[in-house]
Design a protein around this motif. Structure first.
Motif, PDB file in Angstrom:
ATOM      1  N   CYS A  86     -10.860 -52.307  79.786  1.00  0.00           N
ATOM      2  CA  CYS A  86      -9.774 -51.682  80.546  1.00  0.00           C
ATOM      3  C   CYS A  86      -8.714 -51.179  79.570  1.00  0.00           C
ATOM      4  O   CYS A  86      -8.579 -51.691  78.454  1.00  0.00           O
ATOM      5  CB  CYS A  86      -9.197 -52.728  81.497  1.00  0.00           C
ATOM      6  SG  CYS A  86      -7.689 -52.242  82.355  1.00  0.00           S
ATOM      7  N   THR A 132      -5.759 -51.842  79.597  1.00  0.00           N
ATOM      8  CA  THR A 132      -4.829 -52.933  79.278  1.00  0.00           C
ATOM      9  C   THR A 132      -5.305 -53.725  78.051  1.00  0.00           C
ATOM     10  O   THR A 132      -4.482 -54.245  77.289  1.00  0.00           O
ATOM     11  CB  THR A 132      -4.633 -53.848  80.502  1.00  0.00           C
ATOM     12  OG1 THR A 132      -4.253 -53.026  81.613  1.00  0.00           O
ATOM     13  CG2 THR A 132      -3.568 -54.898  80.264  1.00  0.00           C
ATOM     14  N   ASP A 155       1.991 -54.793  73.728  1.00  0.00           N
ATOM     15  CA  ASP A 155       2.185 -55.810  74.780  1.00  0.00           C
ATOM     16  C   ASP A 155       3.164 -56.879  74.284  1.00  0.00           C
ATOM     17  O   ASP A 155       2.881 -57.563  73.298  1.00  0.00           O
ATOM     18  CB  ASP A 155       0.815 -56.446  75.077  1.00  0.00           C
ATOM     19  CG  ASP A 155       0.854 -57.468  76.202  1.00  0.00           C
ATOM     20  OD1 ASP A 155       1.957 -57.853  76.627  1.00  0.00           O
ATOM     21  OD2 ASP A 155      -0.237 -57.882  76.638  1.00  0.00           O
ATOM     22  N   PRO A 156       4.303 -57.047  74.965  1.00  0.00           N
ATOM     23  CA  PRO A 156       5.244 -58.084  74.508  1.00  0.00           C
ATOM     24  C   PRO A 156       4.645 -59.487  74.541  1.00  0.00           C
ATOM     25  O   PRO A 156       5.133 -60.378  73.831  1.00  0.00           O
ATOM     26  CB  PRO A 156       6.421 -57.971  75.485  1.00  0.00           C
ATOM     27  CG  PRO A 156       6.047 -57.000  76.524  1.00  0.00           C
ATOM     28  CD  PRO A 156       4.783 -56.290  76.128  1.00  0.00           C
ATOM     29  N   GLU A 157       3.600 -59.676  75.324  1.00  0.00           N
ATOM     30  CA  GLU A 157       2.949 -60.995  75.367  1.00  0.00           C
ATOM     31  C   GLU A 157       1.751 -61.085  74.417  1.00  0.00           C
ATOM     32  O   GLU A 157       1.066 -62.109  74.393  1.00  0.00           O
ATOM     33  CB  GLU A 157       2.455 -61.299  76.785  1.00  0.00           C
ATOM     34  CG  GLU A 157       3.562 -61.643  77.769  1.00  0.00           C
ATOM     35  CD  GLU A 157       3.007 -62.068  79.121  1.00  0.00           C
ATOM     36  OE1 GLU A 157       3.456 -63.081  79.648  1.00  0.00           O
ATOM     37  OE2 GLU A 157       2.113 -61.368  79.655  1.00  0.00           O
ATOM     38  N   HIS A 196     -10.786 -58.893  80.331  1.00  0.00           N
ATOM     39  CA  HIS A 196     -10.369 -59.524  81.598  1.00  0.00           C
ATOM     40  C   HIS A 196     -11.118 -58.919  82.777  1.00  0.00           C
ATOM     41  O   HIS A 196     -10.680 -59.061  83.907  1.00  0.00           O
ATOM     42  CB  HIS A 196      -8.857 -59.367  81.778  1.00  0.00           C
ATOM     43  CG  HIS A 196      -8.419 -57.922  81.862  1.00  0.00           C
ATOM     44  ND1 HIS A 196      -8.312 -57.126  80.740  1.00  0.00           N
ATOM     45  CD2 HIS A 196      -8.105 -57.139  82.912  1.00  0.00           C
ATOM     46  CE1 HIS A 196      -7.926 -55.920  81.115  1.00  0.00           C
ATOM     47  NE2 HIS A 196      -7.803 -55.897  82.432  1.00  0.00           N
ATOM     48  N   TYR A 217      -7.708 -62.600  86.569  1.00  0.00           N
ATOM     49  CA  TYR A 217      -6.480 -62.740  85.780  1.00  0.00           C
ATOM     50  C   TYR A 217      -5.291 -62.998  86.682  1.00  0.00           C
ATOM     51  O   TYR A 217      -4.236 -63.438  86.224  1.00  0.00           O
ATOM     52  CB  TYR A 217      -6.264 -61.541  84.853  1.00  0.00           C
ATOM     53  CG  TYR A 217      -6.134 -60.197  85.531  1.00  0.00           C
ATOM     54  CD1 TYR A 217      -7.210 -59.333  85.633  1.00  0.00           C
ATOM     55  CD2 TYR A 217      -4.911 -59.785  86.058  1.00  0.00           C
ATOM     56  CE1 TYR A 217      -7.087 -58.094  86.235  1.00  0.00           C
ATOM     57  CE2 TYR A 217      -4.775 -58.541  86.659  1.00  0.00           C
ATOM     58  CZ  TYR A 217      -5.866 -57.704  86.752  1.00  0.00           C
ATOM     59  OH  TYR A 217      -5.727 -56.478  87.357  1.00  0.00           O
ATOM     60  N   ARG A 249       0.752 -69.169  85.525  1.00  0.00           N
ATOM     61  CA  ARG A 249       1.159 -67.929  84.867  1.00  0.00           C
ATOM     62  C   ARG A 249       1.811 -68.156  83.499  1.00  0.00           C
ATOM     63  O   ARG A 249       1.612 -67.380  82.566  1.00  0.00           O
ATOM     64  CB  ARG A 249       2.096 -67.113  85.780  1.00  0.00           C
ATOM     65  CG  ARG A 249       2.569 -65.783  85.196  1.00  0.00           C
ATOM     66  CD  ARG A 249       1.436 -64.821  84.948  1.00  0.00           C
ATOM     67  NE  ARG A 249       1.838 -63.567  84.335  1.00  0.00           N
ATOM     68  CZ  ARG A 249       1.988 -63.388  83.014  1.00  0.00           C
ATOM     69  NH1 ARG A 249       1.779 -64.385  82.185  1.00  0.00           N
ATOM     70  NH2 ARG A 249       2.308 -62.195  82.547  1.00  0.00           N
ATOM     71  N   MET A 298      -5.147 -63.280  79.162  1.00  0.00           N
ATOM     72  CA  MET A 298      -5.038 -63.073  80.619  1.00  0.00           C
ATOM     73  C   MET A 298      -5.853 -64.127  81.375  1.00  0.00           C
ATOM     74  O   MET A 298      -6.370 -63.869  82.458  1.00  0.00           O
ATOM     75  CB  MET A 298      -5.492 -61.647  80.996  1.00  0.00           C
ATOM     76  CG  MET A 298      -4.498 -60.580  80.534  1.00  0.00           C
ATOM     77  SD  MET A 298      -5.045 -58.889  80.820  1.00  0.00           S
ATOM     78  CE  MET A 298      -4.863 -58.730  82.590  1.00  0.00           C
ATOM     79  N   CYS A 328     -11.177 -55.891  87.570  1.00  0.00           N
ATOM     80  CA  CYS A 328      -9.857 -55.243  87.385  1.00  0.00           C
ATOM     81  C   CYS A 328      -9.822 -53.857  88.031  1.00  0.00           C
ATOM     82  O   CYS A 328      -9.221 -53.683  89.081  1.00  0.00           O
ATOM     83  CB  CYS A 328      -9.448 -55.157  85.918  1.00  0.00           C
ATOM     84  SG  CYS A 328      -7.778 -54.461  85.762  1.00  0.00           S
ATOM     85  N   ALA A 373       0.144 -55.362  90.951  1.00  0.00           N
ATOM     86  CA  ALA A 373      -0.728 -55.991  89.953  1.00  0.00           C
ATOM     87  C   ALA A 373      -2.012 -56.391  90.659  1.00  0.00           C
ATOM     88  O   ALA A 373      -1.966 -56.987  91.757  1.00  0.00           O
ATOM     89  CB  ALA A 373      -0.058 -57.219  89.348  1.00  0.00           C
TER      90      ALA A 373
END
Ligand code: NAD
Ligand code: AHE
Ligand code: ZN
Length: 375
Positions: A40, A42, A51-53, A62, A88, A110, A136, A169, A319
Motif C-alpha cells: 500500500c 502507506t 511518517d511521524p510514527e 499491513h 491494523y 493503539r 501497524m 486495506c 481510517a
C-alpha cells in the motif's frame, strides 16, 4: 522460530530480505503464516521517512491474508487452520470507542501499536537478540507474524489469499469511505482525487451506492481507462486544465435551477494537502462533504478559508473506511466471492518476497495499481 522477512532498515533505504527470529504467541496472541500481502502507499509513506510514527528497523506491511498456525493462552475465537486477514484497526468490542458505536477506531492497543510493539510492550521479532519493530500491528512483509486475537478477522477459507489480502486495506478503505463514512445516496454526484489502489475502490464503492456523475481526477492520464473500468463517468487531468481546477470542477457539476455546482461528495486519495483543499472546495455549497483518505507526512497541514465551512461544507476523515474489522471484513470477502465487488483486475503485479522492492519502484513509476507479494 525463524521467518523470512523484508526488513526496513532505515528511512529511504530498500527493504532487505533477512532471516528473522520470531517468538511464539503469548497470551491473547496468534501466530499467522502470511500467504500474501499487498503493498500500500502507506508502506511507502513510512519507508520514505515521512511518517511521524515511523521507526526502524521494522517489518512493514499491513495488507495481508494467511492461516492461523498457533494460538496463545486464552484465545477463544480462532484456532489452528483458520483463514484470517490481519487488522491494523482492531475490534476489541469492549473499549469506549468500540462501545460508542460512533467510530471504528478501537483504542484497546493503539498506543503500543504506534510504538511498533505488541500490547505487552515487547516485540516478537529480533535478529541476533536485537529488537525489530512491528508495523501497524501487522508486519505482513514477514512470512510468519504474531498478532493480537482482536486484530484478526476470520474469513471464508475458499477465498484466494493473493486477492483477498487487498481487503486488509485498499478495498475496505475505498468502499468503506463511500458506504460507512460518506453514506453516499443513490443519484449523488462525486469527485475522486487520485485513482490509485484506494481511489479505484472509492469508484467501485460509488458505483455500488448508485452515484450518478462520478468524476475522477488524476495527473496520470493512464488512470482514465482504469477509472472507467470501475464506474467513473468523467475524467479530469489537472495538468491539462488552464487555471484553478476548483471552478472547473464546480462548473462541471452544475445542476438544478440555481446552477451553483460542486459535488455532493468528494474524496482525497492522494495524501497531498493541496489536493485535500481542492477536494473540500469542489464540494457543494450548503451540504457538500469532503472525505480525507490520503495520509500526509509529518509537518503537513490542511488549510482553507473558514468561509468554506461556514457555507455548509463538511471536512471528514476516514481510517480503514470506517470498517469494524472483525465484523465487516468477513462480509467484504463474501461480497468478493459472490462477484459483488472486483479485486482481480486491480492486482497488476504479483511478486516474490525477494522482488518486493520492485513493487515500490512500480508504485513510484505509476505503473502498478496493486502489487501483491506471494510467499
Ligand atoms: P497510489 O500511489 O496507488 O495512488 C495515488 C494516486 O494519486 C496515483 O494515481 C497518482 O497519480 C495520484 N495523484 C498524485 N498526486 C496527485 C494530484 N496532485 N492530483 C491528482 N492525483 C494525484 O496510492 P494508494 O495506495 O491509492 O493510497 C492513496 C493515499 O491513501 C495514500 O496517501 C495512502 O497512504 C492513503 N491511505 C489511507 C488509508 C486510510 O485508512 N485513511 C488507507 C490506505 C491508504
Ligand atoms: N502514522 C501516521 C498515521 C497514518 C494513518 O493515518 N494511518 C491510517 C491507516 S493508512 C492505511 O494504509 C489509520 O488507520 N489511521 C488511524 C490511526 O489510528 O493511525 C501518522 O501520521 O502519525
Ligand atoms: Zn494501507
Amino acid at each position: 522460530m525463524k521467518t523470512r522477512a523484508a526488513v526496513a532498515v532505515g528511512a529511504g533505504k530498500p527493504l532487505e530480505i533477512m532471516e528473522v527470529d520470531l517468538e511464539g504467541p503469548r497470551e491473547g496472541e496468534v501466530l499467522v503464516e502470511i500467504k500474501a500481502t499487498g503493498i500500500c502507499h502507506t508502506d511507502e509513506f513510512t519507508l520514505s521517512g515521512a511518517d511521524p510514527e515511523g521507526i526502524f528497523p521494522a517489518i512493514l506491511g499491513h495488507e495481508g491474508a494467511g492461516v492461523v498456525v498457533d494460538v496463545g493462552k486464552g484465545v477463544t475465537s480462532l484456532k489452528k487452520g483458520d483463514h484470517v486477514i490481519p487488522l491494523y484497526t482492531p475490534e476489541c468490542r469492549s473499549c469506549p470507542s468500540c462501545l460508542s458505536r460512533k467510530t471504528n477506531l478501537c483504542t484497546a492497543i493503539r498506543s503500543t501499536q504506534g510504538q511498533g510493539l505488541m500490547p505487552d510492550g515487547s516485540s516478537r521479532f529480533s535478529i541476533g537478540g536485537e529488537k525489530i519493530f512491528h508495523y501497524m500491528g501487522c508486519s505482513t512483509f514477514s512470512n510468519f507474524t504474531v498478532l493480537p486475537e482482536i486484530a484478526l478477522a476470520k474469513v471464508n477459507p475458499d477465498a484466494p489469499f493473493d486477492k483477498i489480502c487487498y481487503i486488509g486495506c485498499g478495498v475496505t478503505t475505498g468502499i468503506g469511505a463511500v458506504i460507512n463514512t460518506a453514506k453516499v445516496e443513490i443519484g449523488s454526484t462525486a469527485i475522486v482525487f487520485g485513482l490509485g489502489g484506494i481511489g479505484l475502490n472509492v469508484l467501485q464503492g460509488l458505483r455500488l451506492a448508485g452515484a450518478d456523475m462520478i468524476i475522477g481526477v488524476d495527473i496520470n492520464n493512464d488512470r482514465k481507462a482504469w477509472g472507467e473500468k470501475f464506474g467513473m463517468t468523467h475524467f479530469v487531468n489537472p495538468k491539462e486544465v488552464e487555471g484553478d481546477i476548483v471552478p472547473y470542477l464546480v462548473n462541471m457539476t452544475k445542476r438544478g435551477a440555481d446552477q451553483i455546482g460542486g459535488a455532493d461528495y468528494t474524496f482525497d486519495c492522494t495524501g497531498n494537502v493541496k489536493v485535500m483543499r481542492q477536494a473540500l472546495e469542489a464540494s457543494h455549497r450548503g451540504w457538500g462533504e469532503s472525505i480525507v483518505i490520503g495520509v500526509a507526512g509529518a509537518g503537513q497541514e490542511i488549510a482553507t478559508r473558514p468561509f468554506q465551512l461556514v457555507t455548509g461544507r463538511t471536512w471528514k476523515g476516514t481510517a480503514f473506511g470506517g470498517a469494524r474489522g472483525r465484523t465487516d471484513v468477513p462480509k467484504i470477502v463474501d461480497w468478493y466471492m459472490e462477484g459483488k465487488i472486483l479485486i482481480d483486475p486491480m492486482i497488476t503485479h504479483t511478486l516474490k518476497l525477494e522482488d518486493i522492492n520492485k513493487g515500490f519502484d512500480l508504485m513510484h513509476a505509476g505503473e502498478s495499481i496493486r502489487s501483491v507479494v506471494v510467499y
